[in-house]
Design an enzyme around this catalytic site. Structure first.
Site: not given
Ligand SMILES: NC(=O)c1ccc[n+]([C@@H]2O[C@H](COP(=O)([O-])OP(=O)(O)OC[C@H]3O[C@@H](n4cnc5c(N)ncnc54)[C@H](OP(=O)(O)O)[C@@H]3O)[C@@H](O)[C@H]2O)c1
Length: 438
Positions: A38, A50, A193, A211, A313
Protein backbone atom coordinates in the site's frame (compact mmCIF):
# COMPACT_ATOMS: atom_id res chain seq x y z
CA UNK A 1 7.19 10.27 -0.66
CA UNK A 2 4.77 12.88 0.58
CA UNK A 3 3.58 12.92 4.17
CA UNK A 4 0.05 11.95 3.07
CA UNK A 5 1.44 8.89 1.36
CA UNK A 6 3.56 7.68 4.29
CA UNK A 7 1.24 8.34 7.21
CA UNK A 8 -1.06 5.43 8.08
CA UNK A 9 -4.45 5.03 6.47
CA UNK A 10 -6.78 4.97 9.47
CA UNK A 11 -9.86 2.76 9.19
CA UNK A 12 -13.17 2.31 10.93
CA UNK A 13 -14.69 -1.12 10.42
CA UNK A 14 -18.43 -1.37 10.91
CA UNK A 15 -19.88 -4.89 11.04
CA UNK A 16 -17.78 -7.61 12.67
CA UNK A 17 -19.47 -10.77 11.42
CA UNK A 18 -17.97 -13.26 8.98
CA UNK A 19 -16.45 -10.62 6.72
CA UNK A 20 -15.65 -7.90 9.30
CA UNK A 21 -13.80 -10.34 11.56
CA UNK A 22 -12.02 -11.71 8.48
CA UNK A 23 -10.86 -8.23 7.47
CA UNK A 24 -9.37 -7.62 10.92
CA UNK A 25 -7.69 -11.03 10.90
CA UNK A 26 -6.23 -10.40 7.43
CA UNK A 27 -4.99 -6.90 8.27
CA UNK A 28 -3.31 -8.29 11.41
CA UNK A 29 -1.81 -11.37 9.72
CA UNK A 30 -0.41 -9.65 6.63
CA UNK A 31 0.22 -6.26 8.22
CA UNK A 32 3.79 -5.69 6.98
CA UNK A 33 3.25 -7.03 3.48
CA UNK A 34 0.12 -4.93 3.11
CA UNK A 35 1.96 -1.81 4.31
CA UNK A 36 4.70 -2.38 1.72
CA UNK A 37 2.17 -2.93 -1.06
CA UNK A 38 0.00 0.00 0.00
CA UNK A 39 3.01 2.27 0.44
CA UNK A 40 1.96 3.04 4.00
CA UNK A 41 0.61 1.26 7.10
CA UNK A 42 -3.08 0.50 7.36
CA UNK A 43 -4.40 0.87 10.91
CA UNK A 44 -7.75 -0.01 12.33
CA UNK A 45 -8.74 2.85 14.65
CA UNK A 46 -12.37 2.11 15.43
CA UNK A 47 -14.79 -0.80 15.22
CA UNK A 48 -18.53 -1.09 15.56
CA UNK A 49 -21.27 -3.72 15.43
CA UNK A 50 -24.53 -4.39 17.25
CA UNK A 51 -23.38 -6.37 20.25
CA UNK A 52 -20.18 -5.30 21.97
CA UNK A 53 -20.11 -8.33 24.26
CA UNK A 54 -20.19 -10.96 21.51
CA UNK A 55 -17.18 -13.28 21.34
CA UNK A 56 -15.82 -12.94 17.82
CA UNK A 57 -12.80 -15.19 18.30
CA UNK A 58 -10.52 -12.15 18.09
CA UNK A 59 -8.79 -9.90 20.58
CA UNK A 60 -10.37 -6.54 19.78
CA UNK A 61 -9.10 -4.70 22.86
CA UNK A 62 -6.65 -2.63 20.81
CA UNK A 63 -9.46 -1.02 18.85
CA UNK A 64 -11.85 1.70 19.98
CA UNK A 65 -15.44 0.45 20.14
CA UNK A 66 -17.93 2.98 18.75
CA UNK A 67 -21.60 2.67 19.70
CA UNK A 68 -22.91 5.41 17.43
CA UNK A 69 -21.57 4.76 13.94
CA UNK A 70 -23.04 8.02 12.71
CA UNK A 71 -20.14 9.80 14.43
CA UNK A 72 -17.59 8.07 12.18
CA UNK A 73 -18.32 10.22 9.14
CA UNK A 74 -17.41 13.35 11.12
CA UNK A 75 -14.18 12.18 12.70
CA UNK A 76 -10.92 13.68 11.45
CA UNK A 77 -8.88 10.80 12.84
CA UNK A 78 -10.62 8.30 10.53
CA UNK A 79 -9.68 8.35 6.86
CA UNK A 80 -11.87 5.55 5.46
CA UNK A 81 -14.94 3.67 6.60
CA UNK A 82 -15.39 -0.04 5.77
CA UNK A 83 -19.04 -1.13 5.91
CA UNK A 84 -19.65 -4.87 6.47
CA UNK A 85 -23.16 -4.86 7.91
CA UNK A 86 -25.24 -5.72 4.85
CA UNK A 87 -28.80 -4.85 3.78
CA UNK A 88 -29.94 -2.67 0.89
CA UNK A 89 -31.23 0.09 3.14
CA UNK A 90 -31.10 0.79 6.87
CA UNK A 91 -27.88 1.52 8.77
CA UNK A 92 -25.53 0.54 5.94
CA UNK A 93 -27.10 3.00 3.50
CA UNK A 94 -27.33 5.78 6.09
CA UNK A 95 -23.65 5.31 6.90
CA UNK A 96 -22.67 5.26 3.21
CA UNK A 97 -24.51 8.53 2.55
CA UNK A 98 -23.05 10.19 5.64
CA UNK A 99 -19.50 9.15 4.81
CA UNK A 100 -19.57 9.99 1.12
CA UNK A 101 -21.27 13.35 1.63
CA UNK A 102 -18.64 14.20 4.29
CA UNK A 103 -15.84 13.30 1.88
CA UNK A 104 -14.88 10.04 3.57
CA UNK A 105 -13.81 7.18 1.23
CA UNK A 106 -16.14 4.21 1.63
CA UNK A 107 -15.43 0.50 1.13
CA UNK A 108 -18.25 -2.05 1.22
CA UNK A 109 -19.06 -5.69 0.44
CA UNK A 110 -22.78 -4.92 0.27
CA UNK A 111 -24.20 -6.05 -3.08
CA UNK A 112 -27.82 -5.39 -2.09
CA UNK A 113 -27.02 -1.75 -1.32
CA UNK A 114 -24.92 -1.25 -4.45
CA UNK A 115 -27.55 -2.91 -6.66
CA UNK A 116 -30.30 -0.65 -5.31
CA UNK A 117 -28.45 2.58 -4.54
CA UNK A 118 -25.08 2.30 -6.29
CA UNK A 119 -25.83 5.00 -8.83
CA UNK A 120 -26.83 7.58 -6.19
CA UNK A 121 -23.84 6.65 -4.07
CA UNK A 122 -21.51 6.94 -7.07
CA UNK A 123 -22.86 10.46 -7.75
CA UNK A 124 -22.31 11.36 -4.09
CA UNK A 125 -18.75 9.96 -4.14
CA UNK A 126 -17.95 11.98 -7.27
CA UNK A 127 -19.40 15.19 -5.83
CA UNK A 128 -17.08 14.75 -2.83
CA UNK A 129 -14.16 13.46 -4.92
CA UNK A 130 -13.69 10.30 -2.85
CA UNK A 131 -13.55 6.55 -3.47
CA UNK A 132 -16.55 4.23 -3.41
CA UNK A 133 -15.20 0.67 -3.61
CA UNK A 134 -17.14 -2.62 -3.64
CA UNK A 135 -14.95 -5.42 -5.03
CA UNK A 136 -16.25 -7.95 -2.47
CA UNK A 137 -19.87 -7.31 -3.48
CA UNK A 138 -19.60 -9.53 -6.57
CA UNK A 139 -18.12 -13.03 -6.56
CA UNK A 140 -16.43 -12.60 -3.14
CA UNK A 141 -12.70 -13.11 -3.51
CA UNK A 142 -12.67 -13.13 -7.31
CA UNK A 143 -11.31 -9.78 -8.58
CA UNK A 144 -13.95 -9.38 -11.25
CA UNK A 145 -14.81 -5.75 -10.52
CA UNK A 146 -11.17 -4.81 -10.99
CA UNK A 147 -11.00 -7.10 -14.02
CA UNK A 148 -13.83 -5.28 -15.76
CA UNK A 149 -13.12 -1.74 -14.47
CA UNK A 150 -9.42 -1.86 -15.28
CA UNK A 151 -8.22 -4.93 -17.13
CA UNK A 152 -10.96 -4.97 -19.74
CA UNK A 153 -11.57 -1.22 -19.76
CA UNK A 154 -10.60 -0.82 -23.43
CA UNK A 155 -13.20 -3.30 -24.69
CA UNK A 156 -16.78 -3.15 -25.74
CA UNK A 157 -18.19 -5.99 -23.64
CA UNK A 158 -20.91 -7.83 -25.51
CA UNK A 159 -21.96 -10.25 -22.82
CA UNK A 160 -21.22 -10.94 -19.19
CA UNK A 161 -22.49 -14.00 -17.40
CA UNK A 162 -21.63 -16.46 -14.72
CA UNK A 163 -22.34 -18.43 -11.61
CA UNK A 164 -22.73 -15.81 -8.92
CA UNK A 165 -24.30 -17.64 -6.01
CA UNK A 166 -22.26 -20.29 -4.23
CA UNK A 167 -25.21 -21.60 -2.23
CA UNK A 168 -27.19 -22.44 -5.37
CA UNK A 169 -24.16 -23.92 -7.04
CA UNK A 170 -23.44 -26.07 -4.01
CA UNK A 171 -27.07 -27.30 -3.95
CA UNK A 172 -27.19 -28.05 -7.69
CA UNK A 173 -23.81 -29.81 -7.74
CA UNK A 174 -24.76 -31.88 -4.67
CA UNK A 175 -28.11 -32.84 -6.25
CA UNK A 176 -26.11 -33.87 -9.32
CA UNK A 177 -23.61 -35.98 -7.34
CA UNK A 178 -26.09 -37.81 -5.12
CA UNK A 179 -29.36 -37.64 -7.07
CA UNK A 180 -30.97 -36.15 -3.95
CA UNK A 181 -34.04 -33.89 -3.99
CA UNK A 182 -33.74 -30.12 -3.57
CA UNK A 183 -35.34 -29.90 -0.10
CA UNK A 184 -33.02 -32.53 1.37
CA UNK A 185 -29.90 -30.89 -0.08
CA UNK A 186 -31.03 -27.47 1.14
CA UNK A 187 -31.45 -28.86 4.68
CA UNK A 188 -27.95 -30.37 4.53
CA UNK A 189 -26.52 -27.12 3.16
CA UNK A 190 -28.07 -25.18 6.05
CA UNK A 191 -26.70 -27.69 8.57
CA UNK A 192 -23.19 -27.30 7.09
CA UNK A 193 -23.38 -23.49 6.98
CA UNK A 194 -23.45 -23.27 3.16
CA UNK A 195 -26.96 -21.82 3.23
CA UNK A 196 -28.46 -19.15 5.50
CA UNK A 197 -31.25 -19.96 7.95
CA UNK A 198 -33.44 -17.87 5.61
CA UNK A 199 -32.13 -18.96 2.21
CA UNK A 200 -34.66 -17.00 0.13
CA UNK A 201 -32.26 -14.42 -1.33
CA UNK A 202 -29.93 -17.16 -2.49
CA UNK A 203 -32.24 -19.89 -3.77
CA UNK A 204 -34.72 -17.51 -5.38
CA UNK A 205 -31.95 -15.86 -7.39
CA UNK A 206 -32.15 -12.39 -5.81
CA UNK A 207 -28.56 -12.37 -4.56
CA UNK A 208 -27.29 -13.39 -8.01
CA UNK A 209 -29.49 -10.69 -9.56
CA UNK A 210 -27.98 -8.02 -7.29
CA UNK A 211 -24.51 -9.03 -8.47
CA UNK A 212 -25.54 -9.31 -12.11
CA UNK A 213 -26.99 -5.79 -12.17
CA UNK A 214 -23.67 -4.46 -10.83
CA UNK A 215 -21.63 -6.41 -13.39
CA UNK A 216 -23.90 -5.26 -16.23
CA UNK A 217 -23.43 -1.62 -15.32
CA UNK A 218 -19.66 -1.98 -15.27
CA UNK A 219 -19.51 -4.10 -18.40
CA UNK A 220 -21.78 -1.98 -20.60
CA UNK A 221 -21.46 1.52 -19.13
CA UNK A 222 -25.16 1.53 -18.28
CA UNK A 223 -27.02 2.65 -15.17
CA UNK A 224 -27.60 -0.17 -12.70
CA UNK A 225 -31.08 -1.53 -13.28
CA UNK A 226 -31.80 -4.24 -10.75
CA UNK A 227 -35.55 -3.87 -11.36
CA UNK A 228 -35.31 -5.13 -14.93
CA UNK A 229 -33.55 -8.42 -14.11
CA UNK A 230 -35.79 -11.41 -14.89
CA UNK A 231 -35.30 -13.75 -11.95
CA UNK A 232 -36.08 -17.44 -11.49
CA UNK A 233 -34.45 -19.39 -8.68
CA UNK A 234 -33.73 -23.08 -8.27
CA UNK A 235 -36.61 -24.24 -6.02
CA UNK A 236 -38.38 -26.01 -8.88
CA UNK A 237 -35.38 -27.90 -10.26
CA UNK A 238 -35.95 -31.63 -9.73
CA UNK A 239 -33.25 -34.25 -9.30
CA UNK A 240 -34.87 -35.70 -12.45
CA UNK A 241 -34.07 -32.49 -14.40
CA UNK A 242 -30.43 -32.82 -13.45
CA UNK A 243 -30.45 -36.50 -14.42
CA UNK A 244 -32.13 -35.85 -17.80
CA UNK A 245 -29.87 -32.86 -18.47
CA UNK A 246 -26.87 -35.16 -17.91
CA UNK A 247 -28.33 -37.74 -20.29
CA UNK A 248 -28.66 -34.96 -22.89
CA UNK A 249 -25.07 -33.74 -22.36
CA UNK A 250 -25.59 -30.81 -19.96
CA UNK A 251 -25.26 -29.70 -16.36
CA UNK A 252 -27.81 -27.53 -14.60
CA UNK A 253 -26.43 -24.29 -13.18
CA UNK A 254 -28.01 -21.05 -11.93
CA UNK A 255 -26.64 -18.68 -14.56
CA UNK A 256 -26.81 -14.91 -14.33
CA UNK A 257 -26.52 -13.39 -17.79
CA UNK A 258 -26.52 -9.87 -19.19
CA UNK A 259 -26.22 -8.60 -22.73
CA UNK A 260 -26.45 -5.11 -24.06
CA UNK A 261 -27.90 -5.15 -27.53
CA UNK A 262 -26.16 -2.65 -29.77
CA UNK A 263 -26.99 -1.03 -33.09
CA UNK A 264 -24.33 0.97 -34.89
CA UNK A 265 -22.23 1.24 -31.74
CA UNK A 266 -25.15 2.46 -29.57
CA UNK A 267 -26.69 0.34 -26.84
CA UNK A 268 -30.37 -0.19 -27.55
CA UNK A 269 -31.62 -2.66 -24.98
CA UNK A 270 -30.46 -4.32 -21.79
CA UNK A 271 -31.08 -8.01 -21.26
CA UNK A 272 -30.54 -9.31 -17.73
CA UNK A 273 -31.66 -12.71 -16.54
CA UNK A 274 -30.96 -15.06 -13.61
CA UNK A 275 -32.29 -18.50 -14.41
CA UNK A 276 -31.35 -22.14 -14.01
CA UNK A 277 -29.83 -23.08 -17.36
CA UNK A 278 -28.49 -26.14 -19.11
CA UNK A 279 -24.76 -25.69 -19.60
CA UNK A 280 -23.04 -27.92 -22.20
CA UNK A 281 -20.42 -30.21 -20.68
CA UNK A 282 -17.67 -28.63 -22.81
CA UNK A 283 -18.40 -25.11 -21.49
CA UNK A 284 -16.09 -23.90 -18.68
CA UNK A 285 -19.08 -23.03 -16.46
CA UNK A 286 -20.07 -26.71 -16.34
CA UNK A 287 -16.88 -27.40 -14.37
CA UNK A 288 -17.65 -24.82 -11.72
CA UNK A 289 -18.73 -27.04 -8.83
CA UNK A 290 -19.59 -26.65 -5.17
CA UNK A 291 -19.57 -23.17 -3.67
CA UNK A 292 -17.32 -21.67 -6.37
CA UNK A 293 -18.26 -18.61 -8.42
CA UNK A 294 -17.23 -17.84 -11.99
CA UNK A 295 -17.73 -14.95 -14.38
CA UNK A 296 -17.28 -14.91 -18.14
CA UNK A 297 -16.95 -11.60 -19.97
CA UNK A 298 -16.69 -11.35 -23.74
CA UNK A 299 -14.89 -8.30 -25.05
CA UNK A 300 -14.51 -7.23 -28.67
CA UNK A 301 -10.70 -7.17 -28.51
CA UNK A 302 -9.74 -9.33 -25.55
CA UNK A 303 -12.08 -12.23 -26.40
CA UNK A 304 -13.46 -14.43 -23.66
CA UNK A 305 -12.26 -13.78 -20.12
CA UNK A 306 -12.94 -16.33 -17.42
CA UNK A 307 -12.70 -15.46 -13.72
CA UNK A 308 -13.16 -18.15 -11.10
CA UNK A 309 -12.69 -18.57 -7.37
CA UNK A 310 -14.33 -18.58 -3.99
CA UNK A 311 -17.41 -16.40 -4.09
CA UNK A 312 -17.92 -16.18 -0.35
CA UNK A 313 -16.42 -17.02 3.02
CA UNK A 314 -14.33 -15.11 5.50
CA UNK A 315 -10.91 -15.31 3.83
CA UNK A 316 -11.82 -14.70 0.18
CA UNK A 317 -14.26 -11.89 0.95
CA UNK A 318 -11.82 -10.21 3.32
CA UNK A 319 -9.17 -10.47 0.60
CA UNK A 320 -11.36 -8.44 -1.76
CA UNK A 321 -12.27 -5.86 0.89
CA UNK A 322 -8.63 -5.29 1.84
CA UNK A 323 -7.63 -5.01 -1.85
CA UNK A 324 -10.04 -2.07 -2.03
CA UNK A 325 -8.57 -0.56 1.12
CA UNK A 326 -5.09 -0.84 -0.42
CA UNK A 327 -6.32 1.04 -3.50
CA UNK A 328 -7.62 3.80 -1.24
CA UNK A 329 -4.28 3.89 0.61
CA UNK A 330 -2.47 4.26 -2.71
CA UNK A 331 -4.95 6.91 -3.77
CA UNK A 332 -5.71 4.74 -6.78
CA UNK A 333 -9.38 4.87 -7.51
CA UNK A 334 -11.57 6.18 -10.26
CA UNK A 335 -15.30 6.51 -10.75
CA UNK A 336 -17.17 3.64 -9.08
CA UNK A 337 -18.60 2.29 -12.34
CA UNK A 338 -15.54 2.91 -14.50
CA UNK A 339 -16.84 6.20 -15.92
CA UNK A 340 -18.42 9.30 -14.40
CA UNK A 341 -21.88 8.39 -13.13
CA UNK A 342 -23.55 10.97 -15.37
CA UNK A 343 -22.10 9.23 -18.46
CA UNK A 344 -23.71 5.89 -17.65
CA UNK A 345 -26.49 5.32 -20.15
CA UNK A 346 -30.05 4.55 -19.14
CA UNK A 347 -31.28 1.52 -21.06
CA UNK A 348 -34.65 0.14 -21.94
CA UNK A 349 -35.22 -3.51 -21.16
CA UNK A 350 -34.57 -5.69 -24.20
CA UNK A 351 -37.44 -7.68 -25.70
CA UNK A 352 -36.56 -11.20 -24.57
CA UNK A 353 -39.15 -12.81 -26.86
CA UNK A 354 -37.05 -11.89 -29.89
CA UNK A 355 -34.01 -13.71 -28.59
CA UNK A 356 -33.06 -16.92 -30.32
CA UNK A 357 -32.05 -19.96 -28.32
CA UNK A 358 -32.56 -23.58 -27.45
CA UNK A 359 -34.62 -24.64 -24.46
CA UNK A 360 -35.09 -27.64 -22.22
CA UNK A 361 -38.69 -28.44 -21.34
CA UNK A 362 -39.75 -31.00 -18.79
CA UNK A 363 -43.30 -32.22 -18.39
CA UNK A 364 -44.65 -34.61 -15.78
CA UNK A 365 -47.69 -36.16 -17.38
CA UNK A 366 -50.52 -38.64 -16.84
CA UNK A 367 -49.63 -42.23 -17.70
CA UNK A 368 -52.11 -42.67 -20.56
CA UNK A 369 -52.01 -42.83 -24.36
CA UNK A 370 -52.04 -39.63 -26.42
CA UNK A 371 -50.29 -37.33 -23.92
CA UNK A 372 -47.01 -37.10 -25.85
CA UNK A 373 -49.05 -36.48 -29.03
CA UNK A 374 -50.84 -33.59 -27.25
CA UNK A 375 -47.49 -32.01 -26.33
CA UNK A 376 -46.00 -32.43 -29.80
CA UNK A 377 -49.17 -31.03 -31.42
CA UNK A 378 -48.91 -27.93 -29.20
CA UNK A 379 -45.24 -27.64 -30.19
CA UNK A 380 -46.13 -27.83 -33.86
CA UNK A 381 -48.82 -25.14 -33.44
CA UNK A 382 -46.41 -22.87 -31.53
CA UNK A 383 -43.67 -23.40 -34.12
CA UNK A 384 -41.27 -25.09 -31.71
CA UNK A 385 -39.29 -27.98 -33.14
CA UNK A 386 -37.73 -30.84 -31.20
CA UNK A 387 -34.00 -31.59 -31.26
CA UNK A 388 -34.17 -34.49 -28.78
CA UNK A 389 -36.71 -36.05 -26.48
CA UNK A 390 -36.60 -38.50 -23.59
CA UNK A 391 -39.68 -40.18 -22.17
CA UNK A 392 -39.31 -42.10 -18.88
CA UNK A 393 -41.72 -44.73 -17.62
CA UNK A 394 -43.98 -43.71 -14.76
CA UNK A 395 -42.59 -43.67 -11.22
CA UNK A 396 -44.56 -43.21 -8.00
CA UNK A 397 -43.29 -39.65 -7.37
CA UNK A 398 -42.69 -38.31 -10.88
CA UNK A 399 -45.51 -39.71 -13.10
CA UNK A 400 -44.33 -40.09 -16.67
CA UNK A 401 -41.54 -37.69 -17.34
CA UNK A 402 -40.97 -36.13 -20.77
CA UNK A 403 -37.81 -34.09 -21.29
CA UNK A 404 -37.36 -32.18 -24.55
CA UNK A 405 -34.56 -30.09 -26.01
CA UNK A 406 -35.76 -27.73 -28.73
CA UNK A 407 -33.99 -26.55 -31.85
CA UNK A 408 -32.91 -22.90 -31.76
CA UNK A 409 -35.87 -20.58 -32.16
CA UNK A 410 -37.47 -17.36 -30.88
CA UNK A 411 -38.06 -17.61 -27.15
CA UNK A 412 -41.53 -16.10 -27.68
CA UNK A 413 -42.52 -19.40 -29.36
CA UNK A 414 -41.69 -21.29 -26.15
CA UNK A 415 -43.88 -18.88 -24.17
CA UNK A 416 -46.64 -19.50 -26.73
CA UNK A 417 -46.21 -23.26 -26.34
CA UNK A 418 -46.50 -23.07 -22.55
CA UNK A 419 -49.64 -20.89 -22.91
CA UNK A 420 -51.17 -23.49 -25.23
CA UNK A 421 -50.48 -26.29 -22.75
CA UNK A 422 -51.57 -24.24 -19.72
CA UNK A 423 -54.52 -25.90 -17.98
CA UNK A 424 -54.12 -29.21 -19.86
CA UNK A 425 -55.35 -31.96 -17.57
CA UNK A 426 -52.71 -34.29 -19.03
CA UNK A 427 -49.98 -32.38 -17.17
CA UNK A 428 -49.15 -33.07 -13.54
CA UNK A 429 -47.93 -29.75 -12.21
CA UNK A 430 -46.23 -26.90 -14.04
CA UNK A 431 -43.78 -27.66 -16.85
CA UNK A 432 -40.14 -26.75 -16.25
CA UNK A 433 -38.42 -24.45 -18.74
CA UNK A 434 -34.67 -23.94 -18.71
CA UNK A 435 -32.80 -22.14 -21.47
CA UNK A 436 -29.62 -23.63 -22.88
CA UNK A 437 -26.32 -21.78 -22.73
CA UNK A 438 -24.99 -21.81 -26.29
N1 LIG B 1 -20.31 -13.78 4.17
C1 LIG B 1 -19.80 -13.77 2.95
O1 LIG B 1 -19.18 -14.74 2.51
C2 LIG B 1 -19.98 -12.57 2.07
C3 LIG B 1 -19.46 -12.59 0.76
C4 LIG B 1 -19.56 -11.45 -0.05
C5 LIG B 1 -20.19 -10.33 0.46
N2 LIG B 1 -20.73 -10.36 1.73
C6 LIG B 1 -21.38 -9.15 2.22
O2 LIG B 1 -20.65 -8.67 3.34
C7 LIG B 1 -21.54 -8.02 4.24
C8 LIG B 1 -21.39 -8.65 5.63
O3 LIG B 1 -21.71 -10.02 5.51
P1 LIG B 1 -21.40 -11.05 6.71
O4 LIG B 1 -21.59 -12.39 6.13
O5 LIG B 1 -20.13 -10.70 7.39
O6 LIG B 1 -22.63 -10.73 7.69
P2 LIG B 1 -22.78 -11.16 9.23
O7 LIG B 1 -21.87 -12.27 9.57
O8 LIG B 1 -24.25 -11.31 9.45
O9 LIG B 1 -22.28 -9.86 10.01
C9 LIG B 1 -22.99 -8.66 10.01
C10 LIG B 1 -22.36 -7.73 11.02
O10 LIG B 1 -23.09 -6.50 10.99
C11 LIG B 1 -23.42 -6.12 12.31
N3 LIG B 1 -24.70 -5.42 12.28
C12 LIG B 1 -25.88 -5.87 11.84
N4 LIG B 1 -26.82 -4.92 11.99
C13 LIG B 1 -26.20 -3.86 12.55
C14 LIG B 1 -26.64 -2.60 12.98
N5 LIG B 1 -27.93 -2.21 12.86
N6 LIG B 1 -25.73 -1.77 13.51
C15 LIG B 1 -24.44 -2.15 13.64
N7 LIG B 1 -23.97 -3.33 13.27
C16 LIG B 1 -24.85 -4.18 12.74
C17 LIG B 1 -23.53 -7.41 13.10
O11 LIG B 1 -23.31 -7.11 14.45
P3 LIG B 1 -23.28 -8.25 15.60
O12 LIG B 1 -22.16 -9.17 15.24
O13 LIG B 1 -23.00 -7.50 16.85
O14 LIG B 1 -24.61 -8.91 15.58
C18 LIG B 1 -22.42 -8.25 12.44
O15 LIG B 1 -21.20 -8.01 13.09
C19 LIG B 1 -22.93 -8.15 3.62
O16 LIG B 1 -23.20 -7.02 2.84
C20 LIG B 1 -22.80 -9.36 2.71
O17 LIG B 1 -23.71 -9.35 1.63
C21 LIG B 1 -20.62 -11.44 2.53
Amino acid sequence: MTDAATRPLRLAIVGLGTVGAGVIRLLETNRDLIARRAGRPIEVIAISARDRSKDRGLDLSAYEWVDDMATLAQRDDIDTVVELIGGADGPALTLARQCLSQGKPFVTANKAMIAHHGLDLAHEAERSGVALKYEAAVAGGVPVIKGLREGAAANRIMRVYGILNGTCNYILSTMEQHGSPFDQVLDEAQAKGYAEADPTFDIDGIDAAHKLSILASLAFGTEIDFGSVDITGIRHVLAADIREAAALGFKVRLVAMAECEAEGGDNVGLFQRVHPMLVPLDHPLSHVDGALNAVVAEGNFVGRLFFQGAGAGEGPTASAVVADVIDVARDEYGPAFAMPAEWLQRQVKADTGQRIGRAYLRFQVEDRPGVLAEITAAMRDAGVSIESVIQRAATADEGVLVAIVTHPGALSAIDDLLRRLGGSDSLLGDPMLMHILD
